[in-house]
Write a protein that holds these residues in place. Structure first.
Motif, PDB file in Angstrom:
ATOM      1  N   CYS A   1      19.614  25.082 -35.847  1.00 10.93           N
ATOM      2  CA  CYS A   1      20.893  25.281 -35.222  1.00 10.93           C
ATOM      3  C   CYS A   1      21.510  23.913 -34.915  1.00 10.93           C
ATOM      4  O   CYS A   1      20.809  22.965 -34.562  1.00 10.93           O
ATOM      5  CB  CYS A   1      20.705  26.076 -33.945  1.00 10.93           C
ATOM      6  N   ALA A   2      22.790  23.827 -35.065  1.00  6.49           N
ATOM      7  CA  ALA A   2      23.551  22.639 -34.674  1.00  6.49           C
ATOM      8  C   ALA A   2      24.789  23.122 -33.949  1.00  6.49           C
ATOM      9  O   ALA A   2      25.403  24.102 -34.341  1.00  6.49           O
ATOM     10  CB  ALA A   2      23.936  21.817 -35.893  1.00  6.49           C
ATOM     11  N   SER A   3      25.127  22.413 -32.862  1.00  5.51           N
ATOM     12  CA  SER A   3      26.267  22.850 -32.066  1.00  5.51           C
ATOM     13  C   SER A   3      26.915  21.663 -31.376  1.00  5.51           C
ATOM     14  O   SER A   3      26.228  20.777 -30.873  1.00  5.51           O
ATOM     15  CB  SER A   3      25.805  23.857 -31.012  1.00  5.51           C
ATOM     16  N   SER A   4      28.235  21.685 -31.339  1.00  4.79           N
ATOM     17  CA  SER A   4      28.965  20.661 -30.602  1.00  4.79           C
ATOM     18  C   SER A   4      29.134  21.056 -29.137  1.00  4.79           C
ATOM     19  O   SER A   4      29.675  20.286 -28.352  1.00  4.79           O
ATOM     20  CB  SER A   4      30.336  20.425 -31.244  1.00  4.79           C
ATOM     21  N   GLN A   5      28.645  22.220 -28.755  1.00  8.77           N
ATOM     22  CA  GLN A   5      28.778  22.718 -27.386  1.00  8.77           C
ATOM     23  C   GLN A   5      27.450  22.752 -26.628  1.00  8.77           C
ATOM     24  O   GLN A   5      27.440  22.970 -25.437  1.00  8.77           O
ATOM     25  CB  GLN A   5      29.367  24.137 -27.403  1.00  8.77           C
ATOM     26  N   ASP A   6      26.337  22.570 -27.322  1.00  9.65           N
ATOM     27  CA  ASP A   6      25.006  22.656 -26.706  1.00  9.65           C
ATOM     28  C   ASP A   6      24.412  21.251 -26.681  1.00  9.65           C
ATOM     29  O   ASP A   6      24.153  20.670 -27.734  1.00  9.65           O
ATOM     30  CB  ASP A   6      24.134  23.609 -27.526  1.00  9.65           C
ATOM     31  N   ASP A   7      24.161  20.701 -25.490  1.00 11.71           N
ATOM     32  CA  ASP A   7      23.676  19.330 -25.390  1.00 11.71           C
ATOM     33  C   ASP A   7      22.155  19.204 -25.491  1.00 11.71           C
ATOM     34  O   ASP A   7      21.589  18.157 -25.210  1.00 11.71           O
ATOM     35  CB  ASP A   7      24.184  18.656 -24.124  1.00 11.71           C
ATOM     36  N   THR A   8      21.481  20.266 -25.929  1.00 13.79           N
ATOM     37  CA  THR A   8      20.040  20.212 -26.120  1.00 13.79           C
ATOM     38  C   THR A   8      19.702  19.185 -27.205  1.00 13.79           C
ATOM     39  O   THR A   8      20.284  19.230 -28.294  1.00 13.79           O
ATOM     40  CB  THR A   8      19.499  21.598 -26.542  1.00 13.79           C
ATOM     41  N   PRO A   9      18.760  18.272 -26.943  1.00 14.52           N
ATOM     42  CA  PRO A   9      18.370  17.313 -27.983  1.00 14.52           C
ATOM     43  C   PRO A   9      17.906  18.035 -29.250  1.00 14.52           C
ATOM     44  O   PRO A   9      17.200  19.033 -29.186  1.00 14.52           O
ATOM     45  CB  PRO A   9      17.212  16.540 -27.341  1.00 14.52           C
ATOM     46  N   GLY A  10      18.351  17.544 -30.378  1.00 14.60           N
ATOM     47  CA  GLY A  10      18.010  18.157 -31.655  1.00 14.60           C
ATOM     48  C   GLY A  10      18.973  19.251 -32.083  1.00 14.60           C
ATOM     49  O   GLY A  10      18.931  19.705 -33.217  1.00 14.60           O
ATOM     50  N   VAL A  11      19.824  19.684 -31.170  1.00 16.82           N
ATOM     51  CA  VAL A  11      20.806  20.728 -31.460  1.00 16.82           C
ATOM     52  C   VAL A  11      22.224  20.149 -31.426  1.00 16.82           C
ATOM     53  O   VAL A  11      23.047  20.473 -32.272  1.00 16.82           O
ATOM     54  CB  VAL A  11      20.697  21.907 -30.457  1.00 16.82           C
ATOM     55  N   PHE A  12      22.484  19.285 -30.463  1.00 20.74           N
ATOM     56  CA  PHE A  12      23.832  18.754 -30.274  1.00 20.74           C
ATOM     57  C   PHE A  12      24.274  17.896 -31.450  1.00 20.74           C
ATOM     58  O   PHE A  12      23.526  17.096 -31.989  1.00 20.74           O
ATOM     59  CB  PHE A  12      23.912  17.916 -28.996  1.00 20.74           C
ATOM     60  N   ALA A  13      25.526  18.102 -31.846  1.00 24.47           N
ATOM     61  CA  ALA A  13      26.199  17.251 -32.829  1.00 24.47           C
ATOM     62  C   ALA A  13      27.616  17.027 -32.325  1.00 24.47           C
ATOM     63  O   ALA A  13      28.233  17.942 -31.760  1.00 24.47           O
ATOM     64  CB  ALA A  13      26.213  17.921 -34.205  1.00 24.47           C
ATOM     65  N   GLU A  14      28.117  15.823 -32.496  1.00 17.28           N
ATOM     66  CA  GLU A  14      29.464  15.493 -32.036  1.00 17.28           C
ATOM     67  C   GLU A  14      30.487  16.418 -32.687  1.00 17.28           C
ATOM     68  O   GLU A  14      30.394  16.710 -33.881  1.00 17.28           O
ATOM     69  CB  GLU A  14      29.819  14.051 -32.410  1.00 17.28           C
ATOM     70  N   PRO A  15      31.495  16.859 -31.917  1.00 16.19           N
ATOM     71  CA  PRO A  15      32.579  17.623 -32.545  1.00 16.19           C
ATOM     72  C   PRO A  15      33.314  16.734 -33.545  1.00 16.19           C
ATOM     73  O   PRO A  15      33.276  15.512 -33.446  1.00 16.19           O
ATOM     74  CB  PRO A  15      33.493  17.992 -31.377  1.00 16.19           C
ATOM     75  N   TRP A  16      33.926  17.355 -34.513  1.00  7.80           N
ATOM     76  CA  TRP A  16      34.673  16.604 -35.526  1.00  7.80           C
ATOM     77  C   TRP A  16      36.040  16.245 -34.980  1.00  7.80           C
ATOM     78  O   TRP A  16      36.703  17.054 -34.348  1.00  7.80           O
ATOM     79  CB  TRP A  16      34.843  17.427 -36.789  1.00  7.80           C
ATOM     80  N   ASP A  17      36.473  15.032 -35.257  1.00  8.39           N
ATOM     81  CA  ASP A  17      37.795  14.574 -34.835  1.00  8.39           C
ATOM     82  C   ASP A  17      38.651  14.364 -36.079  1.00  8.39           C
ATOM     83  O   ASP A  17      38.273  13.613 -36.968  1.00  8.39           O
ATOM     84  CB  ASP A  17      37.679  13.269 -34.054  1.00  8.39           C
ATOM     85  N   TYR A  18      39.794  15.035 -36.133  1.00 11.37           N
ATOM     86  CA  TYR A  18      40.667  14.900 -37.299  1.00 11.37           C
ATOM     87  C   TYR A  18      41.902  14.055 -37.003  1.00 11.37           C
ATOM     88  O   TYR A  18      42.884  14.098 -37.741  1.00 11.37           O
ATOM     89  CB  TYR A  18      41.046  16.269 -37.877  1.00 11.37           C
ATOM     90  N   ALA A  19      41.841  13.237 -35.956  1.00  9.69           N
ATOM     91  CA  ALA A  19      42.986  12.402 -35.579  1.00  9.69           C
ATOM     92  C   ALA A  19      43.394  11.447 -36.697  1.00  9.69           C
ATOM     93  O   ALA A  19      44.569  11.114 -36.834  1.00  9.69           O
ATOM     94  CB  ALA A  19      42.680  11.614 -34.314  1.00  9.69           C
ATOM     95  N   GLU A  20      42.427  11.007 -37.497  1.00  4.63           N
ATOM     96  CA  GLU A  20      42.731  10.080 -38.587  1.00  4.63           C
ATOM     97  C   GLU A  20      42.450  10.722 -39.942  1.00  4.63           C
ATOM     98  O   GLU A  20      41.999  10.059 -40.878  1.00  4.63           O
ATOM     99  CB  GLU A  20      41.934   8.795 -38.408  1.00  4.63           C
ATOM    100  N   ALA A  21      42.736  12.000 -40.050  1.00  2.28           N
ATOM    101  CA  ALA A  21      42.506  12.727 -41.300  1.00  2.28           C
ATOM    102  C   ALA A  21      43.353  12.134 -42.421  1.00  2.28           C
ATOM    103  O   ALA A  21      44.467  11.662 -42.183  1.00  2.28           O
ATOM    104  CB  ALA A  21      42.834  14.201 -41.119  1.00  2.28           C
ATOM    105  N   PRO A  22      42.841  12.158 -43.649  1.00  3.28           N
ATOM    106  CA  PRO A  22      43.575  11.562 -44.771  1.00  3.28           C
ATOM    107  C   PRO A  22      44.927  12.206 -45.066  1.00  3.28           C
ATOM    108  O   PRO A  22      45.778  11.574 -45.664  1.00  3.28           O
ATOM    109  CB  PRO A  22      42.637  11.723 -45.963  1.00  3.28           C
TER     110      PRO A  22
END
Length: 100
Positions: A1-22
């Motif tokens: 599992c990977a989640s940008s909302q769960d801060d459990t180590p091994g699960v948390f992944a940074e949310p994607w930022d599209y501010a500088e999208a191509p």
């Protein structure tokens, strides 16, 4: 599992930022139009299948099927209001089949 909302180590992944999208667009609708084909392309290249279950406004839910094992995973993506981030969660739905 990977989640940008769960801060459990091994699960948390940074949310994607599209501010500088191509495509230079901060409109989540434009980004959603890019996300769906990108998910389909990456899945196809990996030999996996993907099916869109729900696509409603800022929310997308898909199911992935591993092309080798048949394992199914769900993916949920949400374009945060008043922000340029995409929150997501991907997790297994069914256990992988074991090969003999």
């Amino acid at each position: 599992c990977a989640s940008s909302q769960d801060d459990t180590p091994g699960v948390f992944a940074e949310p994607w930022d599209y501010a500088e999208a191509p495509n230079n667009s901060l409109d989540y609708n434009d980004q959603m139009r890019l996300l769906v084909p990108a998910i389909e392309l990456v899945s196809r290249k990996r030999g996996d299948e993907v099916k869109v279950l729900v696509q409603n406004d800022r929310y997308l839910r898909v199911v992935f099927a591993d092309g080798k094992t048949g394992e199914k995973s769900s993916g949920e993506f949400y374009f945060t209001e008043n922000d340029t981030t995409v929150q997501f969660r991907v997790g297994t739905l069914t256990p992988a089949l074991k090969s003999n």
